[in-house]
Scaffold this active site. Structure first.
Site, PDB file in Angstrom:
ATOM      1  N   ASP A  65      17.432  37.547  28.203  1.00 22.37           N
ATOM      2  CA  ASP A  65      18.238  36.360  28.471  1.00 22.37           C
ATOM      3  C   ASP A  65      18.721  36.377  29.917  1.00 22.37           C
ATOM      4  OD1 ASP A  65      20.420  34.249  27.957  1.00 22.37           O
ATOM      5  OD2 ASP A  65      19.549  34.510  25.973  1.00 22.37           O
TER       6      ASP A  65
ATOM      7  N   HIS B 233      25.135  32.657  29.081  1.00 25.05           N
ATOM      8  CA  HIS B 233      24.319  32.468  27.881  1.00 25.05           C
ATOM      9  C   HIS B 233      23.999  33.793  27.183  1.00 25.05           C
ATOM     10  CE1 HIS B 233      20.567  31.506  25.648  1.00 25.05           C
ATOM     11  NE2 HIS B 233      21.049  30.275  25.550  1.00 25.05           N
TER      12      HIS B 233
ATOM     13  N   ASN C 190      15.749  22.655  20.751  1.00 24.04           N
ATOM     14  CA  ASN C 190      16.825  21.681  20.553  1.00 24.04           C
ATOM     15  C   ASN C 190      16.411  20.247  20.867  1.00 24.04           C
ATOM     16  OD1 ASN C 190      18.487  23.925  20.060  1.00 24.04           O
ATOM     17  ND2 ASN C 190      18.958  24.110  22.225  1.00 24.04           N
TER      18      ASN C 190
ATOM     19  N   SER D  60      19.857  28.469  20.171  1.00 29.02           N
ATOM     20  CA  SER D  60      20.135  29.741  20.837  1.00 29.02           C
ATOM     21  C   SER D  60      21.270  30.471  20.144  1.00 29.02           C
ATOM     22  CB  SER D  60      20.519  29.513  22.299  1.00 29.02           C
ATOM     23  OG  SER D  60      19.400  29.399  23.111  1.00 29.02           O
TER      24      SER D  60
END
Length: 810
Positions: A208, A243, A347, A432
């Site tokens: 990430d 994130h 998404n 996520s």
């Protein structure tokens, strides 16, 4: 707002759900028309009736809602990207960084058996390029920097299987209701944690933006020696974006009495940074990350092996098999090295079949569920989700989530509360956020059986998960949820299983033995859940610490002071989880903390909260004007609200010399009232008082109004202008001149109206008093055109509208 308490685990800082009093058309107008380089949310077909409880709101279909949300995100960030990001949007610098990452970058796969490290430099040089990352474990190949001509030359080399352009990757986006919902931790004793399944010995790689390596809630669980930075190999994999830290907290934040708890709180985290601090990445960096963790599993040291990799990112494209598609090849290599790979389904509210790596059959694809209470049944109803700026309903598939046959599991992904970069916490939504819930469950299984294979992991998830009807997936004798209901709002009708941590871990075997007992210590820190001001008091509530130190807690100490760095012991109480401080002074704010006490001593102080006693509000200032059979009243907001929000205003009236009585109550945000049906020539006297949590405040001045038929409406206000506010990006300043003729009655108030670019009518946005001829509109969207007009009100009624004026915001 506090959503709930979990037996020593309390999660705070979750925004309350409320529904703004605006229509869909007004929302669209507020945030502008949908725009972008392509349709981010293709049409998903008509909605279906979900049930009686869904009648609370009427929501547009998945594609329409997603389009409006994407427009909002685009306006907030000043950026529209082809790939969707929810919850945490890439910064405006991400697009520029992505361009740099992808410029003249190519992914080269070599024939089986090739020595990538030895051959890559010569192959790249011969084609006119140079080597970037070299891949030796997950796949055999390298990244080449060079022109399209160099790439074409390299394709003709017999040692090369494929040369493909590097592609951009996008991040896909805690409230520990998700941790509770999958039964990782529950207050009723039915959680994996309480049963002894805690992830000890398992290792989760977070591929990430990195992880906040100094975060107080994560630092003890991060395996610092194994981190890797694929963006800049000279630096540690620290998260400058947020994130990755959010994902890490949901997967494995420890149960330590502060912050949040993750699904596998005793697992270890490996930070692999493959996104820049602006949120940009590419396949070359993803291959670097996958190659690195595969190498850990293939080396001679089994103590550094990775059990599960969390991949909360992806891209939408066509894809090939493990022999021809570099990213797919790396996934296959990592899976063959016994790493279970978990990825978000995306998404975009479309079929997930082309969203990779989640669509790859070797990867556990995860869609997102809206869950607001951690329990099945949809009992929490519907609510407005601020980070989505839309309404979601409990136990429904999130409107933004991708769907389809490639999705394996569903987990909570709406309004998820978790750790954040800089040592903080925040909520976010997206697949996520659903993904690390599933990665954590896999870690619980791997802690029981270190030889757990990816195929066994997905088999157990499908066998033990929860179905839409609330029953276990195998309740009907077969794995999966076919025939056991569907999740509301799921357009494909394929019921994904909701991961269930306890049943999954139990299916693998018995929990690991607890660590050896240690000498008792002082207890851990309690969690101060609320400090609420009342009249002449402050009420505290707390949850006990997660650990009593091995010795039973005997009581609590309450500490207080004017600030966090100046506190002293206020009181010692017994086995209670609340205290009322009645030794407070009005107008003073206090800082509170709590500590638990056992036979060993006093434990660490809790988090701190500030509160003070409240009092009634001060008096408004009342204005009044006469009209034909009516009195027009307006008043100012009190200078002091008493420390408690004003909930309403009470308007009192007496007729002639008669007694005073309550006439009306207006909402707390309304500062005017018109009293109709009066007798002309009769004197009416009025007073107003604000109401807050302490009760009715001080009364305003008295105003006497005698209705008359001799007055008329005022002339229109003159010379209305609208200009962009100086020093304020989201504001427009209005100014006008008072009417030439007030109609024989003083101007009591002005009404300001506004129309947005897609609105067909004007909306009232403010009502300054009659002595004010300016108004600042702070509710505008950026780079949007608005039209305004103003009317004046006296005792008779409203004037004609002023001239209209139009302006575009900054």
């Amino acid at each position: 707002m506090e959503f709930g308490s979990d037996d020593g685990l309390t999660i705070e800082a979750v925004p309350s759900y409320s529904v703004p009093d605006v229509t869909l058309e007004e929302r669209i107008a507020r945030f502008g028309a949908v725009r972008g380089p392509r349709d981010q949310f293709p049409t998903a077909g008509p909605r279906r009736t979900i049930g009686a409880r869904r009648n609370l709101f009427m929501r547009p279909n998945r594609a329409a809602r997603a389009s409006i949300l994407l427009t909002l995100l685009a306006l907030v960030t000043g950026l529209v990207t082809p790939a969707l990001t929810l919850g945490v949007s890439p910064s405006p610098d991400a697009a520029g960084e992505a361009d740099v990452l992808l410029a003249d970058s190519w992914i080269v796969m070599l024939v089986p058996g090739a020595d990538a490290g030895a051959e890559a430099p010569g192959l790249a040089r011969a084609a006119g390029g140079e080597v970037g990352h070299v891949y030796r474990h997950a796949l055999t190949g390298f990244q080449m920097r060079g022109s399209a001509v160099a790439a074409e030359a390299l394709r003709n080399n017999p040692r090369v299987v494929s040369v493909e352009p590097d592609r951009s990757l996008e991040l896909t986006e805690t409230l520990p209701f998700g941790v509770k919902r999958i039964s990782a931790y529950r207050t009723d004793g039915g959680g994996a944690y309480q049963a002894g399944f805690r992830g000890s010995g398992a290792r989760i790689a977070v591929l990430d933006t990195g992880i906040d390596l100094d975060h107080p809630d994560l630092v003890a669980t991060i395996d610092g020696a194994l981190g890797r930075n694929c963006v800049d190999g000279t630096l540690p994999p620290n998260d400058g974006y947020g994130h990755g830290t959010h994902v890490a907290g949901t997967a494995a934040a420890p149960l330590n009495g502060v912050g949040v708890v993750g699904v596998a709180p005793e697992a270890r985290l490996v930070a692999v940074k493959m996104f820049t601090d602006s949120g940009a990445s590419s396949e070359a960096l993803a291959l670097c990350a996958l190659d690195y963790i595969t190498g850990l599993n293939l080396d001679a040291d089994p103590a550094n092996d990775v059990d599960v990799a969390n991949m909360s990112w992806g891209e939408e494209r066509a894809w090939g098999d493990c022999a021809s598609d570099a990213l797919h090849a790396a996934i296959c290599g990592a899976s063959a090295a016994n790493i279970t790979l978990v990825a978000g389904a995306g998404n975009s509210a479309v079929n997930a079949g082309n969203f990779v790596p989640g669509a790859f059959p070797e990867v556990i694809g995860v869609s997102a569920l809206a869950d607001f209470d951690g329990n099945p049944g949809g009992l929490a109803g519907c609510g407005f989700v601020p980070d989505l700026f839309w309404t979601e309903c409990d136990d429904t598939m999130a409107f933004f989530s991708n769907y389809g046959a490639s999705v394996d599991v569903i987990a909570s992904g709406v309004q998820v509360y978790s750790t954040w970069t800089g040592g903080g916490y925040t909520t976010s939504s997206g697949t996520s956020m659903a993904t690390p819930h599933v990665a954590g469950v896999v870690a619980l299984m791997a802690a029981v059986d270190p030889s757990l294979t990816p195929a066994r992991a997905i088999e157990v998830l499908r066998l033990t998960g929860e179905c839409p009807n609330g029953q276990a997936a195998d309740a009907d004798g077969t794995a999966g949820c076919a025939g056991q209901g569907t999740w509301p709002d799921d357009p494909d009708g394929i019921p994904e299983v909701l991961a269930h941590a306890l049943r999954a871990a139990e299916a693998i075997g018995a929990p690991p033995p607890p660590p050896p007992s240690e000498e008792p210590t002082a207890p851990g820190a309690p969690i101060l859940t609320s400090a609420t001001g009342g009249v002449d008091s402050v009420t505290l509530a707390w949850d006990p610490p997660a650990s009593d130190g091995g010795s039973a807690i005997t009581g609590y100490e309450v500490w207080r002071g004017p600030s966090s760095d100046s506190i002293s012991l206020l009181a010692t109480v017994g086995m209670q989880e609340g205290y009322v401080d009645s030794t407070v002074e009005t107008g003073q704010a206090y800082w509170y903390q709590v500590a638990a006490v056992n036979a060993i001593g006093t434990g660490a102080l809790s988090n701190g909260l500030t509160a003070g006693p409240i009092e009634p509000a001060s008096a408004p200032t009342l204005l009044g004007a006469a009209s034909d059979g009516a009195a027009v009243l307006s008043w100012t907001v009190p200078e002091d609200d008493g420390g408690s929000a004003i909930s309403s205003y009470d308007v009192y009236r007496s007729v002639a010399a008669g007694p005073e009585a309550l006439l009306a109550s207006t909402p707390g945000d309304q500062t005017f009232h018109i009293d109709y049906g009066l007798a002309n020539g009769t004197a009416y006297t009025y007073r107003v008082a604000a109401v807050n949590g302490a009760g009715i405040g001080a009364f305003s001045n008295a105003v006497t109004v005698t209705p008359t038929s001799e007055t008329t409406a005022p002339d229109a206000p003159l010379n209305l202008t609208a200009t962009k506010a100086r020093g304020a990006a989201n504001a427009i300043d209005l100014a006008w001149s008072a009417p030439v003729n007030d109609g024989g009655s003083p101007i009591a108030t002005y009404f300001v109206y506004r129309r947005g670019p897609t609105e067909t009518s004007f909306t009232l946005i403010g009502n300054p008093d009659g002595t004010t001829t300016t108004f600042r509109d702070t509710t505008v969207a950026r780079r949007t055109t608005y039209t305004y007009y103003v009317t004046a009100w006296n005792a008779y009624g409203p004037s004609p509208p002023s001239n209209e004026t139009t302006v575009r915001s900054k």
